[in-house]
Structure formats: C-alpha cells, structure tokens
Design a protein around this motif. Structure first.
Motif: not given
Length: 267
Positions: A38-41, A166-169, A175-177
């Motif tokens: 996985d990649i995050k920027i 809050v919704l974005r977080v 997704e991370l879980r």
C-alpha cells in the motif's frame, strides 16, 4: 435605525478550478525481495505566492509505503520530498493584475500514486490535483440583518465542515481496519501454508532416508550374493576343493548349501 457595520474581509477575485501536478520519486530499499502492499501520500505543507506574472506553488510531501516481504511480514518505510508548479495568471477564470496584492489559497482535491520495486529502489509515480482561490482584502459594509444572516451562514458552514471531516476520518479508519484485517488474514494463511509445507518436507526427508537405507541394504545383499555365486562357481569348476586352500567339514557343508540355493534360485 441601526447603522451598517464595516469589516475588513477577503474577497474572491479569481479562481483556478483544477490543476494537476505529475511527478515521481525514488527511495532506496535494501531488501531486494518483496512487494508494495500500500502507498499513502501526505501533504505536510503547501504554499502559493505571486512571482512576477505567475503563481509559484510548492508542496512538501511525506510518502508512506507499506512493504511485504516473502515471509508475509509488513514493513513500513517513509521518506519526504517536495514538488513545485508554476501557473500563469492568464489561466485563472478572471483577470489578475501582477501589481495587486493577492492572497492565494490552495485547496487539495486529490492525491494518489502507484509504485513498483525495481532492484534496490522503490519507484513511485504520483499526482496532485488542487485548486487555487485568489482573494484580496477590502472594506465591506454589513447591515444588522446581514450580520445575523452572515453569522448563521458561517456557523452552518463551520458545522458542515466539521461533519465532513468527521465522516472523512471515519471512512479512512474503516478502510484501514479493512486492510489490516485482510493483511492479518493473509499472513495467517501464509503461516499455515508454511507450517504444512515444513511438515510435508520433514515427512518426505524421513521417507527418503528410509528408502536410501533400504536401497543400501539391498545393494549389500546383492553384492554379497554375487560374490558368493562367483566363488561357488570357481569352487565347483575346480572340483569343489581348492588346491591351495583346505576347507573344514563345516565349511564344505555350508558351501554345499550355497550351491544348492544357487541352483534353486536359477530355476
């Protein structure tokens, strides 16, 4: 009658609705094997400023790369970088004078990338989509009714922004879980497969040793039988008794038994 209220407020002069930067980065990776999971920027800092007849844009970035080795272990590596862009004032939707004092506000739209492991390097191609608002400050008169309405609109906008954040977080955490669950499941499956393979190899090695020992025993028996057959034939051809060696009675009896077995085996 209430008098209008004057405030010093930024006013939007022009906008650049969408702009894309494409770039790449390379980071050394000591492990020659493995893959990118996985990649995050992340954008740590951004700035837009007027320079002559163009707007100079700079993003300070942090790259997070989740690597998976051949054993299924996850390793997180990070590095920093930056990218730049330069935009002509003519690309905005309204005219902007190069001598006006403008504030340029950057708004991030989307940021993503794709990477590959080549040799001892992580090669990452990425893009950043953003927009720019050009604003200048001026005095604005607001009536009491407009003040109340403006305060209400500002409060609603602030609440909406908070709800969106809050919704974005929550979506990102979900997704991370989900990804973490998939990684843990895959790792568990790989460990079970590795354990089964190791047990199977142990059984095959044990069977191989047993077969090898059996083959050696059979080879020894065959060689002994061939030696005894040759010796028996020689003794038989010489009359049963060697001129050079005298056999004891029990040896003669044993030799007779071997000759008998040889004839029985040859039938």
């Amino acid at each position: 009658m209430n008098k209008p209220f004057s405030i010093w407020s930024p006013v939007i002069s022009a906008q650049l609705n969408k702009r894309r930067i494409k770039s790449n980065t390379v980071f050394p990776w000591k492990n020659k094997s493995g893959s990118i999971a996985d990649i995050k920027i992340k954008i740590r800092h951004s700035i837009a400023s007027l320079q002559g007849s163009s707007v100079y844009v700079r993003f300070q970035l942090e790259f997070l790369c989740l690597m998976e080795d051949l054993q299924g272990e996850m390793l997180l590596t990070t590095w920093t970088g930056e990218c730049q862009d330069r935009i002509a004032l003519t690309e905005f939707d309204h005219y902007i004078s190069a001598i006006d004092k403008m504030n340029f506000i950057l708004n991030l739209i989307e940021c993503d990338g794709i990477g590959a492991l080549t040799g001892e390097e992580i090669c990452l191609d990425y893009y950043i989509d953003y927009s720019i608002i050009a604003a200048h400050e001026q005095i604005i008169e607001i009536s009491p009714a407009q003040q109340t309405e403006a305060a209400t609109v500002t409060l609603k906008a602030a609440l909406q922004k908070l709800e969106d954040e809050v919704l974005r977080v929550e979506v990102e955490n979900g997704e991370l879980r989900k990804r973490l669950f998939i990684y843990e499941r895959d790792i568990s499956s790989l460990k079970r497969g590795l354990w089964k393979a190791e047990n199977r190899n142990a059984v095959l090695n044990r069977e191989k040793k047993e077969h090898q020992a059996m083959i050696e025993k059979l080879s020894a028996v065959i060689r002994q039988h061939e030696i005894e057959s040759v010796q028996t034939k020689r003794d038989y051809a010489s009359g049963g008794i060697s001129n050079q060696v005298s056999l004891r009675p029990e040896e003669i009896t044993k030799l007779g038994g071997r000759i008998k077995r040889m004839f029985m085996n040859s039938n």
